[in-house]
Design an enzyme around this catalytic site. Structure first.
Site, PDB file in Angstrom:
ATOM      1  N   HIS A  66     -46.125 -72.229  30.114  1.00  8.49           N
ATOM      2  CA  HIS A  66     -45.792 -73.536  29.532  1.00  8.49           C
ATOM      3  C   HIS A  66     -45.670 -74.559  30.660  1.00  8.49           C
ATOM      4  O   HIS A  66     -45.206 -74.225  31.750  1.00  8.49           O
ATOM      5  CB  HIS A  66     -44.485 -73.441  28.741  1.00  8.49           C
ATOM      6  CG  HIS A  66     -44.214 -74.681  27.937  1.00  8.49           C
ATOM      7  ND1 HIS A  66     -43.714 -75.823  28.513  1.00  8.49           N
ATOM      8  CD2 HIS A  66     -44.422 -74.969  26.628  1.00  8.49           C
ATOM      9  CE1 HIS A  66     -43.610 -76.756  27.566  1.00  8.49           C
ATOM     10  NE2 HIS A  66     -44.040 -76.268  26.427  1.00  8.49           N
ATOM     11  N   SER A  69     -45.991 -82.984  20.510  1.00  8.01           N
ATOM     12  CA  SER A  69     -45.572 -83.958  19.497  1.00  8.01           C
ATOM     13  C   SER A  69     -46.213 -83.742  18.126  1.00  8.01           C
ATOM     14  O   SER A  69     -46.531 -84.706  17.421  1.00  8.01           O
ATOM     15  CB  SER A  69     -45.820 -85.394  19.984  1.00  8.01           C
ATOM     16  OG  SER A  69     -45.011 -85.675  21.115  1.00  8.01           O
ATOM     17  N   GLY A 110     -43.054 -83.790  23.794  1.00  9.33           N
ATOM     18  CA  GLY A 110     -41.751 -84.420  23.633  1.00  9.33           C
ATOM     19  C   GLY A 110     -41.755 -85.933  23.746  1.00  9.33           C
ATOM     20  O   GLY A 110     -40.710 -86.555  23.871  1.00  9.33           O
ATOM     21  N   LYS A 116     -37.393 -73.830  23.194  1.00  3.71           N
ATOM     22  CA  LYS A 116     -37.021 -74.202  24.573  1.00  3.71           C
ATOM     23  C   LYS A 116     -35.545 -73.862  24.815  1.00  3.71           C
ATOM     24  O   LYS A 116     -35.065 -72.861  24.296  1.00  3.71           O
ATOM     25  CB  LYS A 116     -37.351 -75.679  24.828  1.00  3.71           C
ATOM     26  CG  LYS A 116     -38.788 -76.026  24.430  1.00  3.71           C
ATOM     27  CD  LYS A 116     -39.226 -77.386  24.854  1.00  3.71           C
ATOM     28  CE  LYS A 116     -40.671 -77.591  24.430  1.00  3.71           C
ATOM     29  NZ  LYS A 116     -41.221 -78.863  24.866  1.00  3.71           N
ATOM     30  N   GLU A 155     -43.616 -76.757  31.240  1.00  3.29           N
ATOM     31  CA  GLU A 155     -42.262 -76.903  31.793  1.00  3.29           C
ATOM     32  C   GLU A 155     -41.968 -75.782  32.786  1.00  3.29           C
ATOM     33  O   GLU A 155     -41.236 -75.986  33.765  1.00  3.29           O
ATOM     34  CB  GLU A 155     -41.245 -76.953  30.641  1.00  3.29           C
ATOM     35  CG  GLU A 155     -41.322 -78.298  29.924  1.00  3.29           C
ATOM     36  CD  GLU A 155     -40.958 -78.270  28.448  1.00  3.29           C
ATOM     37  OE1 GLU A 155     -40.327 -77.291  27.999  1.00  3.29           O
ATOM     38  OE2 GLU A 155     -41.312 -79.235  27.747  1.00  3.29           O
ATOM     39  N   ASN A 193     -41.455 -73.352  19.520  1.00  2.00           N
ATOM     40  CA  ASN A 193     -40.842 -73.105  20.823  1.00  2.00           C
ATOM     41  C   ASN A 193     -39.519 -73.875  20.866  1.00  2.00           C
ATOM     42  O   ASN A 193     -39.530 -75.102  20.959  1.00  2.00           O
ATOM     43  CB  ASN A 193     -41.806 -73.597  21.916  1.00  2.00           C
ATOM     44  CG  ASN A 193     -41.208 -73.554  23.301  1.00  2.00           C
ATOM     45  OD1 ASN A 193     -40.140 -72.959  23.520  1.00  2.00           O
ATOM     46  ND2 ASN A 193     -41.894 -74.176  24.249  1.00  2.00           N
ATOM     47  N   GLU A 205     -51.928 -77.955  25.497  1.00  2.00           N
ATOM     48  CA  GLU A 205     -50.806 -78.888  25.398  1.00  2.00           C
ATOM     49  C   GLU A 205     -50.899 -79.949  26.491  1.00  2.00           C
ATOM     50  O   GLU A 205     -50.513 -79.686  27.644  1.00  2.00           O
ATOM     51  CB  GLU A 205     -49.479 -78.139  25.559  1.00  2.00           C
ATOM     52  CG  GLU A 205     -49.241 -77.070  24.526  1.00  2.00           C
ATOM     53  CD  GLU A 205     -47.749 -76.785  24.378  1.00  2.00           C
ATOM     54  OE1 GLU A 205     -47.237 -76.962  23.273  1.00  2.00           O
ATOM     55  OE2 GLU A 205     -47.108 -76.410  25.375  1.00  2.00           O
TER      56      GLU A 205
END
Ligand code: PGA
Length: 246
Positions: free
Chosen positions: A91, A206, A167, A11, A93, A9, A161
């Site tokens: 996701h 990560s 991240g 992003k 985010e 991904n 996730e």
């Protein structure tokens, strides 16, 4: 047998020049499926670069409706037309930045199916939820609410996730990963039978060349959804290799 999947991904990262990274990726003989989800404006170019290669292309989000007055949004069929075979939905985010709910994520997954795309449905807990007593129940409720009744092993991939691992360089313990993936498998099998037993469940957050092999040892981890380490072939290829060897 569930085919392993290494999904990247990008992003809101990536330039046309960076697409050259994709052309070198390889899964080897009978290796894992490889998917890269670049930003939407790069999709057609990414499809050109990967033509004839083992790398498939996906979107990062889609709208729940097939078309209409939704400025800035992208229909699943448009991703398909651009060369995508899959789309990430829900996701964390998107859930945070755009307040997406489980019901909206489920509707997006249904839109993906209607367009002939595989939906990669993301779920995962916050750090506070991980520390609380109901963590697995919260993840189970997200899974239930975000996954359509029409999900099959072909049209759906689940990505677990943990938000606090994305991240950050932090990953859950192997015990936590195993416990969570086993719970997801149990729920999927209870709801979907054989389809649930055969649905792929990815870990994301990560994943790096240094920790991938250990994570892939878990029985119900069928691959990874990788952010930062998917941007460069030098990082992503060792992750694909670790998956192929698992
Ligand atoms: P990360 O992102 O690998 O950079 O932690 C994972 C993701 O958000 O899918």
């Amino acid at each position: 047998m569930r085919r392993k999947l290494a999904a990247g991904n990008w992003k809101m990262n990536g330039t046309p020049e960076m697409l050259a990274e994709l052309s070198t990726l390889t899964g080897g003989e009978n290796g894992p499926q490889i998917l890269i989800c670049p930003p939407a404006p790069l999709l057609t170019r990414a499809a050109d670069v990967t033509l004839g290669s083992p790398v498939e292309i996906g979107g990062q989000d889609c709208h729940a409706n097939p078309k209409g007055a939704h400025t800035g949004d992208i229909a699943a069929s448009m991703l398909k037309d651009a060369g995508a075979s899959a789309v990430i939905v829900g996701h964390s985010e998107r859930r945070t930045d755009h307040a997406e709910t489980d019901a909206q994520v489920r509707a997006k997954a249904e839109a993906a199916y209607a367009a002939g795309l595989t939906a990669i449905i993301c779920i995962g807990e916050s750090e506070e939820e991980r520390l609380g007593p109901d963590c697995l129940d919260i993840i189970a409720a997200q899974l239930d609410g975000s996954t359509p009744d029409t999900a099959t092993a072909d049209n759906t991939v689940i990505a677990y996730e943990p938000i606090w691992a994305i991240g950050t360089g932090r990953v859950p313990t192997m015990e936590q990963i195993i416990e969570t993936h086993d719970m997801i498998r149990t729920k999927l099998t209870a709801r979907f039978g054989d389809a649930g037993a055969n649905m792929r469940v990815l870990y994301g957050g990560s994943v790096k060349p240094t920790n991938a092999a250990e994570i892939f040892e878990a029985e119900n981890v069928d691959g990874a959804l990788v952010g930062g380490a998917s941007l460069k072939a030098a990082d992503f290829q060792p992750i694909i290799d670790a998956l192929a060897a698992s």
